[in-house]
Design a protein around this motif. Structure first.
Motif, PDB file in Angstrom:
ATOM      1  N   THR A   1       0.830  -1.204   0.000  1.00 55.55           N
ATOM      2  CA  THR A   1       0.000   0.000   0.000  1.00 55.55           C
ATOM      3  C   THR A   1       0.872   1.265   0.000  1.00 55.55           C
ATOM      4  N   THR A   2       0.238   2.372  -0.354  1.00 49.97           N
ATOM      5  CA  THR A   2       0.939   3.655  -0.363  1.00 49.97           C
ATOM      6  C   THR A   2       1.382   4.021   1.049  1.00 49.97           C
ATOM      7  N   LEU A   3       0.494   3.763   2.033  1.00 47.99           N
ATOM      8  CA  LEU A   3       0.832   4.097   3.408  1.00 47.99           C
ATOM      9  C   LEU A   3       2.116   3.380   3.828  1.00 47.99           C
ATOM     10  N   GLY A   4       2.212   2.091   3.459  1.00 51.69           N
ATOM     11  CA  GLY A   4       3.402   1.328   3.811  1.00 51.69           C
ATOM     12  C   GLY A   4       4.651   1.942   3.210  1.00 51.69           C
ATOM     13  N   TYR A   5       4.533   2.354   1.950  1.00 53.75           N
ATOM     14  CA  TYR A   5       5.657   2.994   1.269  1.00 53.75           C
ATOM     15  C   TYR A   5       6.039   4.287   1.983  1.00 53.75           C
ATOM     16  N   GLU A   6       5.008   5.064   2.347  1.00 48.07           N
ATOM     17  CA  GLU A   6       5.276   6.349   3.013  1.00 48.07           C
ATOM     18  C   GLU A   6       5.926   6.142   4.374  1.00 48.07           C
ATOM     19  N   MET A   7       5.462   5.117   5.112  1.00 53.72           N
ATOM     20  CA  MET A   7       6.051   4.836   6.423  1.00 53.72           C
ATOM     21  C   MET A   7       7.536   4.522   6.283  1.00 53.72           C
ATOM     22  N   ARG A   8       7.862   3.697   5.264  1.00 53.30           N
ATOM     23  CA  ARG A   8       9.270   3.335   5.051  1.00 53.30           C
ATOM     24  C   ARG A   8      10.088   4.572   4.685  1.00 53.30           C
ATOM     25  N   ALA A   9       9.503   5.396   3.808  1.00 55.07           N
ATOM     26  CA  ALA A   9      10.216   6.587   3.358  1.00 55.07           C
ATOM     27  C   ALA A   9      10.502   7.521   4.533  1.00 55.07           C
ATOM     28  N   VAL A  10       9.494   7.727   5.396  1.00 54.74           N
ATOM     29  CA  VAL A  10       9.680   8.606   6.557  1.00 54.74           C
ATOM     30  C   VAL A  10      10.755   8.038   7.473  1.00 54.74           C
ATOM     31  N   GLY A  11      10.756   6.716   7.622  1.00 57.21           N
ATOM     32  CA  GLY A  11      11.734   6.087   8.498  1.00 57.21           C
ATOM     33  C   GLY A  11      13.148   6.182   7.957  1.00 57.21           C
ATOM     34  N   GLN A  12      13.274   6.080   6.628  1.00 54.76           N
ATOM     35  CA  GLN A  12      14.624   6.073   6.060  1.00 54.76           C
ATOM     36  C   GLN A  12      15.229   7.468   6.007  1.00 54.76           C
ATOM     37  N   ASN A  13      14.445   8.446   5.606  1.00 59.08           N
ATOM     38  CA  ASN A  13      14.985   9.795   5.498  1.00 59.08           C
ATOM     39  C   ASN A  13      13.850  10.807   5.521  1.00 59.08           C
ATOM     40  N   LYS A  14      13.669  11.401   6.694  1.00 59.15           N
ATOM     41  CA  LYS A  14      12.538  12.286   6.882  1.00 59.15           C
ATOM     42  C   LYS A  14      12.585  13.483   5.927  1.00 59.15           C
ATOM     43  N   GLN A  15      13.771  14.081   5.798  1.00 59.41           N
ATOM     44  CA  GLN A  15      13.905  15.270   4.949  1.00 59.41           C
ATOM     45  C   GLN A  15      13.561  14.932   3.497  1.00 59.41           C
ATOM     46  N   ALA A  16      14.124  13.800   3.032  1.00 57.94           N
ATOM     47  CA  ALA A  16      13.879  13.406   1.648  1.00 57.94           C
ATOM     48  C   ALA A  16      12.400  13.125   1.438  1.00 57.94           C
ATOM     49  N   ALA A  17      11.764  12.476   2.434  1.00 52.10           N
ATOM     50  CA  ALA A  17      10.340  12.162   2.328  1.00 52.10           C
ATOM     51  C   ALA A  17       9.529  13.450   2.212  1.00 52.10           C
ATOM     52  N   GLU A  18       9.904  14.419   3.042  1.00 53.32           N
ATOM     53  CA  GLU A  18       9.197  15.695   3.038  1.00 53.32           C
ATOM     54  C   GLU A  18       9.361  16.372   1.673  1.00 53.32           C
ATOM     55  N   PHE A  19      10.593  16.308   1.168  1.00 57.54           N
ATOM     56  CA  PHE A  19      10.909  16.927  -0.118  1.00 57.54           C
ATOM     57  C   PHE A  19      10.099  16.279  -1.234  1.00 57.54           C
ATOM     58  N   ALA A  20       9.878  14.965  -1.080  1.00 57.41           N
ATOM     59  CA  ALA A  20       9.136  14.235  -2.102  1.00 57.41           C
ATOM     60  C   ALA A  20       7.628  14.463  -1.972  1.00 57.41           C
ATOM     61  N   GLY A  21       7.221  15.290  -1.014  1.00 61.43           N
ATOM     62  CA  GLY A  21       5.809  15.628  -0.898  1.00 61.43           C
ATOM     63  C   GLY A  21       5.010  14.701  -0.009  1.00 61.43           C
ATOM     64  N   ILE A  22       5.697  13.855   0.774  1.00 57.57           N
ATOM     65  CA  ILE A  22       4.976  12.982   1.700  1.00 57.57           C
ATOM     66  C   ILE A  22       4.624  13.784   2.954  1.00 57.57           C
ATOM     67  N   PRO A  23       3.354  13.753   3.381  1.00 52.15           N
ATOM     68  CA  PRO A  23       2.974  14.483   4.593  1.00 52.15           C
ATOM     69  C   PRO A  23       3.513  13.764   5.835  1.00 52.15           C
ATOM     70  N   VAL A  24       4.758  14.086   6.225  1.00 50.24           N
ATOM     71  CA  VAL A  24       5.466  13.330   7.258  1.00 50.24           C
ATOM     72  C   VAL A  24       4.674  13.257   8.561  1.00 50.24           C
ATOM     73  N   GLY A  25       4.162  14.402   9.010  1.00 46.39           N
ATOM     74  CA  GLY A  25       3.432  14.425  10.275  1.00 46.39           C
ATOM     75  C   GLY A  25       2.246  13.480  10.251  1.00 46.39           C
ATOM     76  N   ARG A  26       1.500  13.529   9.143  1.00 53.01           N
ATOM     77  CA  ARG A  26       0.303  12.688   9.059  1.00 53.01           C
ATOM     78  C   ARG A  26       0.671  11.204   9.004  1.00 53.01           C
ATOM     79  N   VAL A  27       1.746  10.894   8.306  1.00 48.93           N
ATOM     80  CA  VAL A  27       2.190   9.493   8.232  1.00 48.93           C
ATOM     81  C   VAL A  27       2.575   8.991   9.629  1.00 48.93           C
ATOM     82  N   ILE A  28       3.274   9.844  10.397  1.00 51.63           N
ATOM     83  CA  ILE A  28       3.675   9.433  11.748  1.00 51.63           C
ATOM     84  C   ILE A  28       2.442   9.187  12.616  1.00 51.63           C
ATOM     85  N   VAL A  29       1.442  10.059  12.487  1.00 51.86           N
ATOM     86  CA  VAL A  29       0.223   9.871  13.281  1.00 51.86           C
ATOM     87  C   VAL A  29      -0.490   8.574  12.883  1.00 51.86           C
ATOM     88  N   LYS A  30      -0.572   8.318  11.574  1.00 50.61           N
ATOM     89  CA  LYS A  30      -1.211   7.076  11.121  1.00 50.61           C
ATOM     90  C   LYS A  30      -0.442   5.852  11.641  1.00 50.61           C
TER      91      LYS A  30
END
Lengths: 315, 349
Positions: B217-246
């Motif tokens: 799922t997309t959520l799973g991908y986003e969780m991994r991305a946030v875990g690997q590199n928060k800055q890069a995830a943010e840059f890629a347009g992933i809503p980091v805060g919301r992913v962490i809450v989910k």
């Protein structure tokens, strides 16, 4: 309100405040040194258990009180060495290693205790540190009994804050330690070893945490029992944040914490306490610690390289 | 010394270092047995036999593994996104509390409705318990390690307060325990006559669901991305805060299911000794599984086996049962080092 005022004006209350703060001061200083060098030490809770056990066991088996403190410190440093080796040169996750150290240290202390005393149900007591009144000063009203009629370990705790503060902010060594936690690459560029600085800080810090634990068995409860550290280590981590990584402010935090804890114990025995479940009072220290973290969260004074492993030659 | 990344680790390295870690753990455990005056081979044999030597032992191990699968999954999900949830203990108790609140006669529903309602309420409660620290992290930057740790103590005192107050069993002879669940609120056994309840089945389903979420799922991908590199995830347009809450909601919910399963499947009521640190042990389970949800099932069974085996060995050989905790902590530390050594080469210069 009258009851609270009466408590606040009693000398025994302030003596208790300082007594409760003392172990926290040792452990908080220990954690502060680790974090200033850039290493979060979540082994603190377990290292305190080990210190509590090692100090108590030494005295129980015939050693002197100060020997007990020394043994506790060495035991703490041993776990610090393990923590440092895994997190500094190998750069493993400080969260995972720290929690692993806490589990290992706690279980080791309990294992050793059961091994030494297989069938004991009431924990044996030891002849612990006695209060050492300081002439004249201990006669002062209110402050006297609180500050100048404590055990030697409490005096040591307060002296330690001065020493840590002096070393961190007035000596080249302190500058190097702080720089290791802020900008390790700059430290390496100066020809200093980040690894050595961080390892040393973690070992000394862990030694102090263990002395904090030893205070519980050698200057407060006089015996060792399971679950006696009861989250004090985690509270010390909160105190470091509350104190904005400054020894003086962390001391203030520990004393404030001691005040609330001493107050909740006494409130349980008043008319207020009679109407309320005692668990509410026991929750207060933990709730306050979280509140303190929330209030202090806006101050961005975290060491810049905290939890960032340093690998020479990598950029 | 410094570490050098190995581009393509050899199979020998990939198997060798973890094997050494396991060997060291066993060696250390043996020396502890020796220290306690017992024969190491006999001690290890007794642990093995106590964990898997009979049908009874094996089912006991699987029963003990059930809450560990849930807390292990909770930790694995959170750690993958670098959300340091050390509060699975509190979330587990929150789930157990909901199971008791709904399952002791408040709702006169049939099993088919009541059990899902209890499980749902448990997940909700566990999610809410972790929501606080997650929001404090994303909104105010408060470190979640300390807040989740401190919450464990608050939750246990809260449960203790309820068990001595409004939830106290009037038939409990003064013990701080809740009333027993009604029969409709109990999880049935998987095979009639064998002591293994459906909580274990639920745990397996949860592991598969988590695996699907993480890898499909997309959520799973986003969780991994946030875990690997928060800055890069943010840059890629992933809503980091919301992913962490989910992530927090999922993680807290999983741990709470463990509490529901323990109460509804095994115990039948809520006591203060419901969990001997399942939340903390979940960290070991998740790390040994390299945060892989299917691996969590295997490592939970292994960890549970060590505990169950050590309990029975302790009764027979007299080695303190804390040897289990020591060996598991050793396994954790040596294994994280071994995994690192499969990826890095140590250079002494």
């Amino acid at each position: 309100m009258g009851e609270i005022l009466e408590i606040l004006l009693s000398a025994s209350f302030w003596a208790a405040v300082i007594r409760i703060a003392s172990p926290l001061i040792f452990a908080t200083m220990g954690e502060l040194i680790c974090e200033r060098a850039g290493v979060l030490n979540l082994g603190i809770e377990g290292i305190m258990v080990v210190g509590a056990f090692a100090g108590w066991m030494t005295v129980y088996s015939g050693g002197g009180l100060w020997t007990g403190v020394l043994v506790a410190m060495l035991a703490g440093m041993l776990f610090g060495l393990l923590h440092g080796t895994l997190t500094v040169p190998f750069g493993l996750s400080q969260h995972v290693v720290g929690l692993g150290i806490t589990l290992l240290a706690t279980a080791s202390a309990y294992f050793a205790y059961r091994l030494a005393l297989p069938r004991v149900t009431t924990p044996p007591r030891i002849e612990a540190f006695q209060p050492l009144p300081i002439p004249i000063l201990s006669e002062l009203p209110l402050i006297g009994p609180a500050l100048f009629n404590q055990t030697p370990l409490t005096y040591l705790a307060f002296a330690l804050v001065g020493v840590v503060s002096f070393v961190l902010f007035r000596t080249p060594l302190g500058l190097a330690i702080r720089a290791a936690g802020e900008n390790p690459a700059a430290v390496a560029a100066q020809g200093l070893s980040v690894t050595a600085l961080r390892m040393g800080a973690v070992m000394v810090g862990s030694g102090l945490m263990a002395v904090g634990g030893a205070f519980l068995t050698m200057s407060a409860f006089n015996s060792f029992f399971f679950e006696m550290v009861n989250g004090r280590g985690w509270i010390c981590i909160a105190l470091v944040v509350f104190g904005a990584w400054m020894p003086g402010k962390a001391l203030l935090g520990a004393v404030l914490f001691g005040m609330f804890d001493a107050l909740q114990i006494r409130l349980q025995q008043t008319s207020i306490g009679a109407d309320m479940p005692y668990q509410i009072f026991l929750m207060m220290p933990f709730v306050l610690s979280i509140l303190a973290l929330v209030i202090m969260s806006r101050r961005a004074s975290v060491p810049a390289a905290l939890m960032v492993p340093f690998n020479k030659g990598e950029r | 010394m410094r570490l050098e990344v190995i581009a393509r680790p050899s199979p020998l390295r990939l198997i060798g270092f973890p094997a050494i870690a396991l060997g060291l753990t066993v060696l250390f455990g043996s020396s502890l047995a020796l220290l306690a005056g017992a024969n190491p081979f006999q001690t290890l044999g007794l642990i093995l036999r106590g964990a898997a030597g009979s049908q009874f032992a094996l089912l006991e191990t699987l029963n003990r593994a059930t809450p560990l699968i849930f807390t292990g999954l909770a930790v694995a999900v959170a750690f993958r996104a670098k959300l340091w949830n050390i509060g699975a203990e509190a979330q587990l108790y929150a789930g157990a509390l909901m199971a008791v609140l709904l399952g002791t006669g408040a709702l006169g529903w049939p099993s088919g409705l009541l059990l899902p309602a209890m499980a749902g309420a448990a997940m909700l409660a566990g999610a809410l318990v972790l929501l606080g620290p997650a929001l404090l992290k994303t909104k105010l930057g408060v470190d979640e390690v300390v807040t989740t740790l401190l919450f464990n103590f608050i939750m246990l005192l809260f449960i203790s307060m309820l068990l001595e107050g409004p939830l106290k069993d009037p038939m409990g002879m003064g013990w701080p325990q809740s009333s027993r669940l009604v029969p409709e609120a109990r999880l049935p056994r998987i095979v009639e006559g064998l002591r293994l309840h459906w909580g274990f089945g639920l745990a397996l389903i949860a592991a598969v669901v988590v695996w699907v979420i993480q890898s499909r799922t997309t959520l799973g991908y986003e969780m991994r991305a946030v875990g690997q590199n928060k800055q890069a995830a943010e840059f890629a347009g992933i809503p980091v805060g919301r992913v962490i809450v989910k992530t927090a909601l999922l993680s807290g919910g999983l741990a709470a299911l463990g509490g529901f399963s323990e109460v509804a499947g095994l115990r039948g009521n809520l006591t203060l000794d419901l969990s001997p640190g399942f939340g903390y042990t979940g960290i070991i389970v998740a790390m040994l599984a390299l945060l892989n949800p299917i691996g969590v099932v295997i490592s939970a069974i292994f960890v549970a086996g060590v505990f169950v085996g050590a309990d029975s060995m302790s009764r027979a050989a007299g080695v303190p049962t804390y040897i289990a905790n020591i060996m598991l902590a050793t396994a954790l530390l040596t294994m994280v080092l071994a995994i690192a050594l499969t990826r890095f080469r140590v250079r002494w210069d």
